[in-house]
Structure formats: structure tokens, C-alpha cells
Motif scaffolding. Structure first.
Motif, mmCIF file in Angstrom:
data_model
loop_
_atom_site.group_PDB
_atom_site.id
_atom_site.type_symbol
_atom_site.label_atom_id
_atom_site.label_comp_id
_atom_site.label_asym_id
_atom_site.label_seq_id
_atom_site.Cartn_x
_atom_site.Cartn_y
_atom_site.Cartn_z
ATOM 1 N N ASP A 132 0.851 -1.188 0.000
ATOM 2 C CA ASP A 132 0.000 0.000 0.000
ATOM 3 C C ASP A 132 0.890 1.243 0.000
ATOM 4 O O ASP A 132 2.069 1.193 0.414
ATOM 5 C CB ASP A 132 -0.903 0.001 1.229
ATOM 6 C CG ASP A 132 -1.881 -1.168 1.210
ATOM 7 O OD1 ASP A 132 -2.224 -1.639 0.102
ATOM 8 O OD2 ASP A 132 -2.293 -1.610 2.308
ATOM 9 N N TRP A 133 0.330 2.363 -0.466
ATOM 10 C CA TRP A 133 1.090 3.612 -0.495
ATOM 11 C C TRP A 133 1.325 4.138 0.920
ATOM 12 O O TRP A 133 0.438 4.083 1.774
ATOM 13 C CB TRP A 133 0.354 4.674 -1.296
ATOM 14 C CG TRP A 133 0.312 4.424 -2.777
ATOM 15 C CD1 TRP A 133 -0.751 3.985 -3.497
ATOM 16 C CD2 TRP A 133 1.387 4.604 -3.691
ATOM 17 N NE1 TRP A 133 -0.417 3.867 -4.823
ATOM 18 C CE2 TRP A 133 0.895 4.248 -4.973
ATOM 19 C CE3 TRP A 133 2.706 5.009 -3.573
ATOM 20 C CZ2 TRP A 133 1.672 4.300 -6.124
ATOM 21 C CZ3 TRP A 133 3.486 5.061 -4.712
ATOM 22 C CH2 TRP A 133 2.981 4.711 -5.964
ATOM 23 N N GLU A 134 2.539 4.587 1.140
ATOM 24 C CA GLU A 134 2.825 5.296 2.380
ATOM 25 C C GLU A 134 2.031 6.609 2.388
ATOM 26 O O GLU A 134 1.613 7.111 1.343
ATOM 27 C CB GLU A 134 4.338 5.567 2.491
ATOM 28 C CG GLU A 134 4.778 6.338 3.715
ATOM 29 C CD GLU A 134 4.508 5.597 5.014
ATOM 30 O OE1 GLU A 134 4.632 6.236 6.058
ATOM 31 O OE2 GLU A 134 4.164 4.393 4.980
ATOM 32 N N ALA A 135 1.797 7.157 3.543
ATOM 33 C CA ALA A 135 0.997 8.376 3.659
ATOM 34 C C ALA A 135 1.549 9.475 2.747
ATOM 35 O O ALA A 135 2.763 9.739 2.707
ATOM 36 C CB ALA A 135 0.972 8.855 5.109
ATOM 37 N N GLU A 136 0.669 10.098 2.011
ATOM 38 C CA GLU A 136 1.053 11.154 1.058
ATOM 39 C C GLU A 136 1.491 12.411 1.810
ATOM 40 O O GLU A 136 0.863 12.810 2.805
ATOM 41 C CB GLU A 136 -0.142 11.465 0.160
ATOM 42 C CG GLU A 136 0.131 12.472 -0.935
ATOM 43 C CD GLU A 136 -1.083 12.670 -1.818
ATOM 44 O OE1 GLU A 136 -1.292 13.787 -2.324
ATOM 45 O OE2 GLU A 136 -1.831 11.690 -2.015
ATOM 46 N N THR A 137 2.573 13.030 1.346
ATOM 47 C CA THR A 137 3.086 14.253 1.967
ATOM 48 C C THR A 137 3.154 15.372 0.937
ATOM 49 O O THR A 137 3.258 15.127 -0.267
ATOM 50 C CB THR A 137 4.487 14.023 2.569
ATOM 51 O OG1 THR A 137 5.365 13.540 1.546
ATOM 52 C CG2 THR A 137 4.435 13.029 3.706
ATOM 53 N N ASP A 184 1.260 21.555 5.134
ATOM 54 C CA ASP A 184 -0.001 20.905 5.491
ATOM 55 C C ASP A 184 -0.994 20.925 4.341
ATOM 56 O O ASP A 184 -1.856 20.056 4.244
ATOM 57 C CB ASP A 184 -0.623 21.590 6.714
ATOM 58 C CG ASP A 184 0.243 21.429 7.956
ATOM 59 O OD1 ASP A 184 0.949 20.402 8.048
ATOM 60 O OD2 ASP A 184 0.222 22.320 8.817
ATOM 61 N N SER A 185 -0.897 21.948 3.481
ATOM 62 C CA SER A 185 -1.824 22.094 2.370
ATOM 63 C C SER A 185 -1.153 22.868 1.242
ATOM 64 O O SER A 185 -0.265 23.686 1.490
ATOM 65 C CB SER A 185 -3.094 22.816 2.828
ATOM 66 O OG SER A 185 -3.944 23.087 1.730
ATOM 67 N N CYS A 186 -1.612 22.595 0.017
ATOM 68 C CA CYS A 186 -1.099 23.312 -1.152
ATOM 69 C C CYS A 186 -2.048 24.407 -1.614
ATOM 70 O O CYS A 186 -1.852 24.988 -2.683
ATOM 71 C CB CYS A 186 -0.850 22.345 -2.308
ATOM 72 S SG CYS A 186 0.636 21.327 -2.112
#
Length: 353
Positions: free
Chosen positions: A183-188, A197-199
Motif C-alpha cells: 500500500d502507499w505510504e501516507a502522502e506528503t 499541510d496544504s497546497c
């Protein structure tokens, strides 16, 4: 023949758990299957019943149990175990699904990022580390794969915010029968080496360049059109309404020298005009005298000189004989002095002056 009719799915979760699922509903729609397995390679095999069944609409559809070895044999039977419908023996390692990478780190240097993770304890040579990334302006993910457990990629724009994620893959067919990935590691989210924290803020502060250029060109075009319309309007307005002289230039000294005092300005103007008038009249007199002299010179050239005669005293005393005895020279223009008067004689006409 039942082995061909029954489809099974085998997953080995990182040498920890085995999951076997089967599809028997089409073959045995009303039959509830039983499952048994063994990891013993010896002659005395010990079969174990499924400790945890998976269900599909109330019927057994799979089994979940602990991985206890590399060689696995399974058997699918009817509900009481009297008849076997499916059996298979295989190496559990060929169906391995790795766990997501652990202890993932990101190292940024200029436009290059290096991603690394903790090396697994078993069969690291069979694994590949995959990096995927995209910015808010990209539609699809970009991918980069390298040997476990480090991958490097360059070409990142420091002005953009990127989403990054990593996972582990098993090599096929060298190590796995099925192409299983973790599974994919947590997206950063990253921007110029900084974890965000946000784009959303990045999207606002760095809009699309094409949009900005389009807006600038549109504004310039509107300004140009307005200037052209303004020039045409000024010309049209001047053609309809002639320009009115500004009185501030005609009465500049009223405001500058007299601070708007109209009476003081009038008095001063009359005084200046009174001084200018005599000089003007004198100059006009001089010009008139000069013009008369020129006229007299012209008359002298055209007419013979006048002759003036003085009558005797007797004529002055109104003596007719004396007057009769007076001889006048015939001339076209003769002036005589008589009794204190001047007589102009022109041919047969006498005029007393």
C-alpha cells in the motif's frame, strides 16, 4: 476437474498472514465450503481447520490464518469435509505482498529530492522502491523506481507545491508469481524542501502563468481602446463646440497684481490709458501733418505758383475809382488783399476770404 472450476486468490502479507479466497458460488450456489491447510513438508502432515472464515452473503468465501512456513498446501471440501473439491501446494513466498515502506525520509537539494526508507529484514533484493509525485498543475502522477531502499529524482520547481508518495514492489517473475505491491505510504506535501499541510496557499500565490499573461494583455488592450475612443471624442467635441478662451489669461494682472480687486484694476487701467492717449494723438498729428506736406508738394508740382497783389490804400478806403484803376494780372489763380481781406480770383470768379 473441480480445480479448474474453482478460482482461488492467494496473498502472503509480508510473511505474517495468509489469505486464501475462492469463488464457489457459481459452481455450488447452495453449498457452504470448508477449508484446511498445512505447512508440513514431512510425511506426517498435520491439517488444520480454518481459524477465521471470510463471508460473502452468508457463505464461506475465504480463510485468514498465520504464515508458518514457506511451503503451503490447501484443501477445499464440502461442509462436512467428506468430499474434496480443490487442493493446491505452493511456495508462500511467491505470493508475497510487502508492507508499506517504513521510516521514509525526504532529502531536498536544489531541484533534486532523494527518498529513502528502512531496509526490510527479509528478501530486500526482491523489492523496488517506487516514488510518485505531481504538482497541483499536473493531471497525472509522475513515477520513478529504483532499488530498495533509495530513489532519487530531479527537475522539481521550487515555486510549486508537490504531492509525494512511495511504496514497495516485488519483482516479477524473479521473486513473485503475482505482481503484488505494498500500500502507499501516507502522502506528503512539499515545496522547495519544506513540508506543508496544504497546497491551497501555493495555488493562490502561484497562479497559472498563462492566466496572468492573458489578464495583463486584456487590460492593456482595454486601455488602448479607451485611449483611442478618448482621442476621437475630443476631436468630435471640438468640432461641435469651439473652444472658449480662458478669461484668466485676459485678466491675468487682475489676479496677479490686484488680488481680484476689480475697482483698483479699472482705476489703474484708466490711468495707463490716459497716459497713452496724448502720445497717440501727437503721433497721429505728426502723421497727419506729414501727409498734408506731401499733398502740398504734389500740388506745387501740378499748379503754377499763386501771385498775391496788394491793393492801394484807396481801395482799402472803398474808393471805387481806385479799385477800378487797379490792374489785375490775368491769371488762373490770383490772390489779392483788399480792405483787410484776401480775394481769391480764379478766371472770372472772385472769392473773398
Amino acid at each position: 476437474g473441480w480445480n479448474d472450476a474453482i478460482n482461488t486468490t492467494i496473498i502472503n502479507f509480508n510473511y505474517e498472514k495468509m489469505q486464501i479466497t475462492w469463488a464457489t458460488r457459481k459452481v455450488f450456489p447452495r453449498e457452504n465450503m470448508s477449508f484446511s491447510y498445512t505447512f508440513d513438508n514431512g510425511k506426517n502432515k498435520v491439517w488444520k481447520q480454518c481459524p477465521a472464515y471470510l463471508f460473502d452473503q452468508g457463505y464461506n468465501s475465504g480463510c485468514l490464518f498465520k504464515t508458518e512456513g514457506s511451503t503451503l498446501a490447501i484443501s477445499i471440501r464440502n461442509s462436512n469435509g467428506s468430499e474434496e473439491f480443490y487442493s493446491k501446494k505452493f511456495m508462500s513466498e511467491f505470493y508475497l505482498k510487502p508492507n508499506p515502506p517504513e521510516n521514509v525520509t525526504f532529502f531536498w537539494k536544489a531541484d533534486t529530492v532523494t527518498v529513502s526508507c528502512k531496509k526490510p529484514e527479509r528478501a530486500a533484493k526482491c523489492l523496488r522502491l517506487e516514488l510518485q509525485y505531481k504538482s497541483k498543475f499536473d493531471k497525472d502522477w509522475q513515477s520513478r523506481t529504483s532499488k530498495c531502499c533509495s530513489v532519487e529524482e530531479q527537475g522539481f520547481d521550487p515555486r510549486k507545491c508537490y504531492s509525494l508518495r512511495v511504496r514497495l514492489k516485488r519483482l516479477v517473475p524473479l521473486c513473485n508469481v503475482v505482481n503484488y505491491t505494498s500500500d502507499w505510504e501516507a502522502e506528503t506535501l512539499w515545496m522547495n524542501g519544506t513540508l506543508l499541510d496544504s497546497c491551497d496557499d501555493d495555488t493562490k500565490s502561484h497562479p497559472n502563468t498563462a492566466t496572468v499573461l492573458s489578464c495583463v494583455l486584456a487590460v492593456l488592450l482595454i486601455v488602448l481602446i479607451l485611449l483611442i475612443l478618448l482621442c476621437k471624442w475630443q476631436r468630435f467635441r471640438k468640432s461641435l463646440i469651439p473652444a472658449v478662451p480662458d478669461p484668466k489669461y485676459m485678466f491675468a494682472n487682475l489676479l496677479r497684481d490686484h488680488n481680484g480687486n476689480f475697482q483698483e484694476w479699472i482705476d489703474n487701467t484708466d490711468h495707463e490709458m490716459a497716459q497713452i492717449k496724448p502720445e497717440h494723438e501727437e503721433s497721429e498729428g505728426i502723421i497727419e501733418a506729414e501727409s498734408q506736406q506731401e499733398e502740398e508738394k504734389m500740388n506745387d508740382k501740378q499748379e503754377p505758383p499763386e501771385k498775391i497783389f496788394t491793393l492801394p490804400r484807396a481801395a482799402e478806403n472803398n474808393d471805387p475809382k481806385a479799385a477800378q484803376n487797379t490792374c489785375l494780372m490775368p491769371s488762373s489763380n490770383t490772390i489779392a488783399s483788399f480792405a483787410g481781406f484776401q480775394v481769391l480770383m480764379n478766371d472770372d470768379t472772385y472769392v473773398m476770404l
